[in-house]
Motif scaffolding. Structure first.
Motif, PDB file in Angstrom:
ATOM      1  N   VAL A 232      31.523  36.742  -7.435  1.00  0.00           N
ATOM      2  CA  VAL A 232      31.120  37.047  -6.062  1.00  0.00           C
ATOM      3  C   VAL A 232      30.868  38.547  -5.903  1.00  0.00           C
ATOM      4  CG1 VAL A 232      32.347  35.052  -5.148  1.00  0.00           C
ATOM      5  CG2 VAL A 232      33.548  37.242  -5.366  1.00  0.00           C
ATOM      6  N   HIS A 233      30.544  38.959  -4.647  1.00  0.00           N
ATOM      7  CA  HIS A 233      30.181  40.342  -4.379  1.00  0.00           C
ATOM      8  C   HIS A 233      31.304  41.314  -4.759  1.00  0.00           C
ATOM      9  CE1 HIS A 233      28.030  43.242  -1.353  1.00  0.00           C
ATOM     10  NE2 HIS A 233      27.928  43.621  -2.600  1.00  0.00           N
ATOM     11  N   ILE A 234      32.547  40.982  -4.417  1.00  0.00           N
ATOM     12  CA  ILE A 234      33.679  41.850  -4.755  1.00  0.00           C
ATOM     13  C   ILE A 234      33.769  42.041  -6.264  1.00  0.00           C
ATOM     14  CG2 ILE A 234      36.195  42.069  -4.714  1.00  0.00           C
ATOM     15  CD1 ILE A 234      36.133  40.506  -2.056  1.00  0.00           C
ATOM     16  N   ALA A 235      33.505  40.969  -7.003  1.00  0.00           N
ATOM     17  CA  ALA A 235      33.576  41.042  -8.464  1.00  0.00           C
ATOM     18  C   ALA A 235      32.570  42.031  -9.029  1.00  0.00           C
ATOM     19  CB  ALA A 235      33.352  39.661  -9.067  1.00  0.00           C
ATOM     20  N   GLN A 236      31.430  42.201  -8.351  1.00  0.00           N
ATOM     21  CA  GLN A 236      30.422  43.143  -8.837  1.00  0.00           C
ATOM     22  C   GLN A 236      30.898  44.588  -8.760  1.00  0.00           C
ATOM     23  OE1 GLN A 236      27.041  41.346  -6.429  1.00  0.00           O
ATOM     24  NE2 GLN A 236      25.971  41.796  -8.349  1.00  0.00           N
ATOM     25  N   TYR A 237      31.847  44.856  -7.873  1.00  0.00           N
ATOM     26  CA  TYR A 237      32.458  46.187  -7.810  1.00  0.00           C
ATOM     27  C   TYR A 237      33.702  46.269  -8.695  1.00  0.00           C
ATOM     28  CZ  TYR A 237      29.439  47.223  -3.832  1.00  0.00           C
ATOM     29  OH  TYR A 237      28.351  47.448  -3.031  1.00  0.00           O
ATOM     30  N   LEU A 238      34.506  45.203  -8.676  1.00  0.00           N
ATOM     31  CA  LEU A 238      35.762  45.215  -9.426  1.00  0.00           C
ATOM     32  C   LEU A 238      35.523  45.296 -10.927  1.00  0.00           C
ATOM     33  CD1 LEU A 238      38.820  45.042  -9.533  1.00  0.00           C
ATOM     34  CD2 LEU A 238      38.635  42.546  -9.336  1.00  0.00           C
ATOM     35  N   ALA A 239      34.522  44.580 -11.437  1.00  0.00           N
ATOM     36  CA  ALA A 239      34.273  44.565 -12.882  1.00  0.00           C
ATOM     37  C   ALA A 239      34.013  45.957 -13.451  1.00  0.00           C
ATOM     38  CB  ALA A 239      33.132  43.604 -13.211  1.00  0.00           C
ATOM     39  N   PRO A 240      33.063  46.730 -12.916  1.00  0.00           N
ATOM     40  CA  PRO A 240      32.841  48.064 -13.478  1.00  0.00           C
ATOM     41  C   PRO A 240      33.995  49.024 -13.224  1.00  0.00           C
ATOM     42  CG  PRO A 240      31.431  47.729 -11.568  1.00  0.00           C
ATOM     43  CD  PRO A 240      32.046  46.399 -11.898  1.00  0.00           C
ATOM     44  N   MET A 241      34.683  48.896 -12.085  1.00  0.00           N
ATOM     45  CA  MET A 241      35.850  49.742 -11.826  1.00  0.00           C
ATOM     46  C   MET A 241      36.924  49.496 -12.884  1.00  0.00           C
ATOM     47  SD  MET A 241      36.492  49.626  -7.708  1.00  0.00           S
ATOM     48  CE  MET A 241      35.289  50.237  -6.521  1.00  0.00           C
ATOM     49  N   ALA A 242      37.202  48.220 -13.148  1.00  0.00           N
ATOM     50  CA  ALA A 242      38.217  47.880 -14.144  1.00  0.00           C
ATOM     51  C   ALA A 242      37.791  48.318 -15.535  1.00  0.00           C
ATOM     52  CB  ALA A 242      38.486  46.374 -14.115  1.00  0.00           C
ATOM     53  N   GLN A 243      36.512  48.187 -15.823  1.00  0.00           N
ATOM     54  CA  GLN A 243      36.010  48.616 -17.133  1.00  0.00           C
ATOM     55  C   GLN A 243      36.234  50.112 -17.329  1.00  0.00           C
ATOM     56  OE1 GLN A 243      31.713  48.795 -18.051  1.00  0.00           O
ATOM     57  NE2 GLN A 243      32.126  47.238 -19.602  1.00  0.00           N
ATOM     58  N   MET A 244      35.960  50.904 -16.299  1.00  0.00           N
ATOM     59  CA  MET A 244      36.183  52.337 -16.390  1.00  0.00           C
ATOM     60  C   MET A 244      37.657  52.681 -16.554  1.00  0.00           C
ATOM     61  SD  MET A 244      33.422  54.145 -13.827  1.00  0.00           S
ATOM     62  CE  MET A 244      33.604  53.010 -12.458  1.00  0.00           C
ATOM     63  N   ALA A 245      38.533  51.792 -16.072  1.00  0.00           N
ATOM     64  CA  ALA A 245      39.976  52.001 -16.212  1.00  0.00           C
ATOM     65  C   ALA A 245      40.506  51.495 -17.550  1.00  0.00           C
ATOM     66  CB  ALA A 245      40.720  51.317 -15.066  1.00  0.00           C
TER      67      ALA A 245
ATOM     68  N   ARG B  97      38.017  47.111   3.860  1.00  0.00           N
ATOM     69  CA  ARG B  97      37.099  46.268   4.621  1.00  0.00           C
ATOM     70  C   ARG B  97      35.884  45.860   3.804  1.00  0.00           C
ATOM     71  NH1 ARG B  97      36.841  48.751  10.810  1.00  0.00           N
ATOM     72  NH2 ARG B  97      39.091  48.555  11.259  1.00  0.00           N
ATOM     73  N   THR B  98      35.292  46.798   3.081  1.00  0.00           N
ATOM     74  CA  THR B  98      34.079  46.501   2.327  1.00  0.00           C
ATOM     75  C   THR B  98      34.435  45.906   0.969  1.00  0.00           C
ATOM     76  OG1 THR B  98      33.990  48.654   1.207  1.00  0.00           O
ATOM     77  CG2 THR B  98      33.009  48.514   3.414  1.00  0.00           C
ATOM     78  N   PRO B  99      33.481  45.233   0.311  1.00  0.00           N
ATOM     79  CA  PRO B  99      33.742  44.706  -1.033  1.00  0.00           C
ATOM     80  C   PRO B  99      34.216  45.780  -2.006  1.00  0.00           C
ATOM     81  CG  PRO B  99      31.744  43.729  -0.158  1.00  0.00           C
ATOM     82  CD  PRO B  99      32.154  44.791   0.827  1.00  0.00           C
ATOM     83  N   ALA B 100      33.640  46.970  -1.940  1.00  0.00           N
ATOM     84  CA  ALA B 100      34.051  48.046  -2.844  1.00  0.00           C
ATOM     85  C   ALA B 100      35.481  48.484  -2.569  1.00  0.00           C
ATOM     86  CB  ALA B 100      33.100  49.231  -2.713  1.00  0.00           C
ATOM     87  N   GLU B 101      35.850  48.566  -1.287  1.00  0.00           N
ATOM     88  CA  GLU B 101      37.214  48.964  -0.935  1.00  0.00           C
ATOM     89  C   GLU B 101      38.224  47.905  -1.346  1.00  0.00           C
ATOM     90  OE1 GLU B 101      36.135  51.720   2.984  1.00  0.00           O
ATOM     91  OE2 GLU B 101      36.855  49.657   3.245  1.00  0.00           O
ATOM     92  N   ILE B 102      37.851  46.630  -1.192  1.00  0.00           N
ATOM     93  CA  ILE B 102      38.750  45.552  -1.624  1.00  0.00           C
ATOM     94  C   ILE B 102      38.941  45.603  -3.132  1.00  0.00           C
ATOM     95  CG2 ILE B 102      39.009  43.047  -1.789  1.00  0.00           C
ATOM     96  CD1 ILE B 102      37.439  42.890   0.890  1.00  0.00           C
ATOM     97  N   ALA B 103      37.849  45.847  -3.864  1.00  0.00           N
ATOM     98  CA  ALA B 103      37.946  45.971  -5.318  1.00  0.00           C
ATOM     99  C   ALA B 103      38.873  47.119  -5.692  1.00  0.00           C
ATOM    100  CB  ALA B 103      36.557  46.183  -5.918  1.00  0.00           C
ATOM    101  N   LEU B 104      38.748  48.239  -4.984  1.00  0.00           N
ATOM    102  CA  LEU B 104      39.612  49.390  -5.242  1.00  0.00           C
ATOM    103  C   LEU B 104      41.073  49.038  -5.009  1.00  0.00           C
ATOM    104  CD1 LEU B 104      39.935  52.436  -5.836  1.00  0.00           C
ATOM    105  CD2 LEU B 104      39.577  52.847  -3.392  1.00  0.00           C
ATOM    106  N   SER B 105      41.359  48.310  -3.940  1.00  0.00           N
ATOM    107  CA  SER B 105      42.750  47.941  -3.640  1.00  0.00           C
ATOM    108  C   SER B 105      43.308  47.007  -4.702  1.00  0.00           C
ATOM    109  CB  SER B 105      42.832  47.283  -2.256  1.00  0.00           C
ATOM    110  OG  SER B 105      42.338  45.962  -2.270  1.00  0.00           O
ATOM    111  N   ILE B 106      42.455  46.122  -5.247  1.00  0.00           N
ATOM    112  CA  ILE B 106      42.899  45.205  -6.304  1.00  0.00           C
ATOM    113  C   ILE B 106      43.236  45.976  -7.571  1.00  0.00           C
ATOM    114  CG2 ILE B 106      42.183  43.314  -7.817  1.00  0.00           C
ATOM    115  CD1 ILE B 106      40.463  42.278  -5.460  1.00  0.00           C
ATOM    116  N   LEU B 107      42.351  46.887  -7.963  1.00  0.00           N
ATOM    117  CA  LEU B 107      42.603  47.677  -9.166  1.00  0.00           C
ATOM    118  C   LEU B 107      43.856  48.531  -8.994  1.00  0.00           C
ATOM    119  CD1 LEU B 107      41.711  48.491 -11.988  1.00  0.00           C
ATOM    120  CD2 LEU B 107      40.215  50.213 -10.948  1.00  0.00           C
ATOM    121  N   ALA B 108      44.072  49.046  -7.795  1.00  0.00           N
ATOM    122  CA  ALA B 108      45.275  49.839  -7.540  1.00  0.00           C
ATOM    123  C   ALA B 108      46.534  48.990  -7.685  1.00  0.00           C
ATOM    124  CB  ALA B 108      45.212  50.447  -6.139  1.00  0.00           C
ATOM    125  N   ALA B 109      46.494  47.755  -7.184  1.00  0.00           N
ATOM    126  CA  ALA B 109      47.645  46.864  -7.312  1.00  0.00           C
ATOM    127  C   ALA B 109      47.900  46.506  -8.768  1.00  0.00           C
ATOM    128  CB  ALA B 109      47.420  45.596  -6.485  1.00  0.00           C
TER     129      ALA B 109
END
Length: 324
Positions: A179-192, A301-313
């Motif tokens: 989904v849309h959130i995954a499109q942000y979470l995937a590259p964020m996690a990859q960079m981590a 609120r946004t998909p990118a912010e939700i992805a950021l919160s997931i990676l932080a957790a």
């Protein structure tokens, strides 16, 4: 270089492409050194490099030393610290010290490509492996948990003229729902530093064009997870809001060694999810492993912010930090 490609694999690939490269590895640290033991960088004969051994403090000096090592076909043992005038001049002013080894790949005293191949194979198979390097003779020996389990318990390091490099199993994130959130979470996690796998049975969602550079499995989660091991280096997050996909994945995850499990959905949704999973035989203790709503509460609120919160957790769980 793909972000998910580790330095050992990159050094091997560049060598196989005909480039002359050297591998620099942190063997020991003292004080507030910015990078841990095992941190690596690969240096090419043209002066370009990838990775980091000090967060930017001494990389320039290491590149110059590595170029000389490539010319001579010799390994180098280097030490930098604030007490060293030359090291201070290149910027190591953090008060710490680091000791490195620089090894040309496939020439002279350097590391043989076959050794790198074995390390890369182990990483791909998610198998622990270690390399013992004698700094006086430059002999290298591959170590497995079967041949010497004490090495992995101790974590490796430098002891006199012997350096033991323990290659860690790479972190992995499994995302259920392309989904849309995954499109942000995937590259964020990859960079981590995570290897990312996205699972979704819907072709239109799970398309390579939407997730370039990531593993995408077009299948139902229960089928895909039947052969995808969720070990203690793995996090799993469900993002679909669809119980047909989320629930089987969460059932599989709570019975695994995954270090983090999260599920998207409001508090009311998570309460309903809890009851349905208890009805399916999941214990209360197992369900308690699932963080829902997923992520740190940072007002996302946004998909990118939700992805950021997931990676932080995920990071907080991985590093043992308290979070809500």
């Amino acid at each position: 270089m793909a972000v998910s490609e580790n330095i050992t694999a990159l050094a091997l690939r560049l060598h196989q492409q005909g480039q002359r490269v050297a591998l620099a590895t942190v063997m020991a640290t003292w004080g507030s050194a910015p990078r841990p033991i095992g941190a690596q960088m690969v240096i090419c004969a043209d002066g370009s490099f990838h990775g980091s051994v000090s967060g930017g403090c001494v990389e320039g000096a290491v590149v110059l030393e590595a170029l000389e090592a490539l010319e001579a076909g010799q390994c180098l043992r280097l030490r930098y610290g604030v007490a060293d005038a030359d090291a201070f001049a290149v910027g190591l002013a953090c008060g710490g010290e680091i000791e490195l080894v620089v090894e040309p790949v496939g020439q002279g005293q350097g590391i043989a490509p076959a050794v790198l191949e074995r390390l890369v194979e182990a990483q791909s198979a998610r198998e622990p492996i270690a390399l013992r390097l004698d700094l006086s003779s430059w002999r290298r020996d591959i170590i497995s948990p079967q041949t010497d389990p004490s090495v992995f318990a101790a974590g490796g390091g430098l002891a006199g003229d012997v350096f033991t490099y323990v290659q860690t199993v790479p972190l992995r994130l499994v995302i259920i729902g392309a989904v849309h959130i995954a499109q942000y979470l995937a590259p964020m996690a990859q960079m981590a530093g995570y290897l990312v796998t996205i699972i979704d049975p819907r072709d239109s969602f799970a398309s390579p064009a939407r997730f370039d550079g990531h593993e995408v499995i077009v299948d139902w989660p229960e089928e895909a997870l039947a052969w995808l091991s969720l070990d203690r280096h793995t996090a799993l997050v469900t993002l679909t809001h669809d119980p047909k996909m989320d629930t089987p994945a969460l059932q599989h995850a709570v019975a695994s060694d995954a270090f983090y499990i999260g599920a998207l959905g409001a508090t009311r949704t998570h309460a309903k999810r809890r009851q349905s999973m208890l009805d399916l035989g999941v214990s209360a203790a197992e369900f308690a492993r699932i963080q829902g709503p997923v992520g740190l509460d940072i007002g996302s609120r946004t998909p990118a912010e939700i992805a950021l919160s997931i990676l932080a957790a995920m990071t907080a769980q991985l590093r043992g930090a308290a979070h809500g």
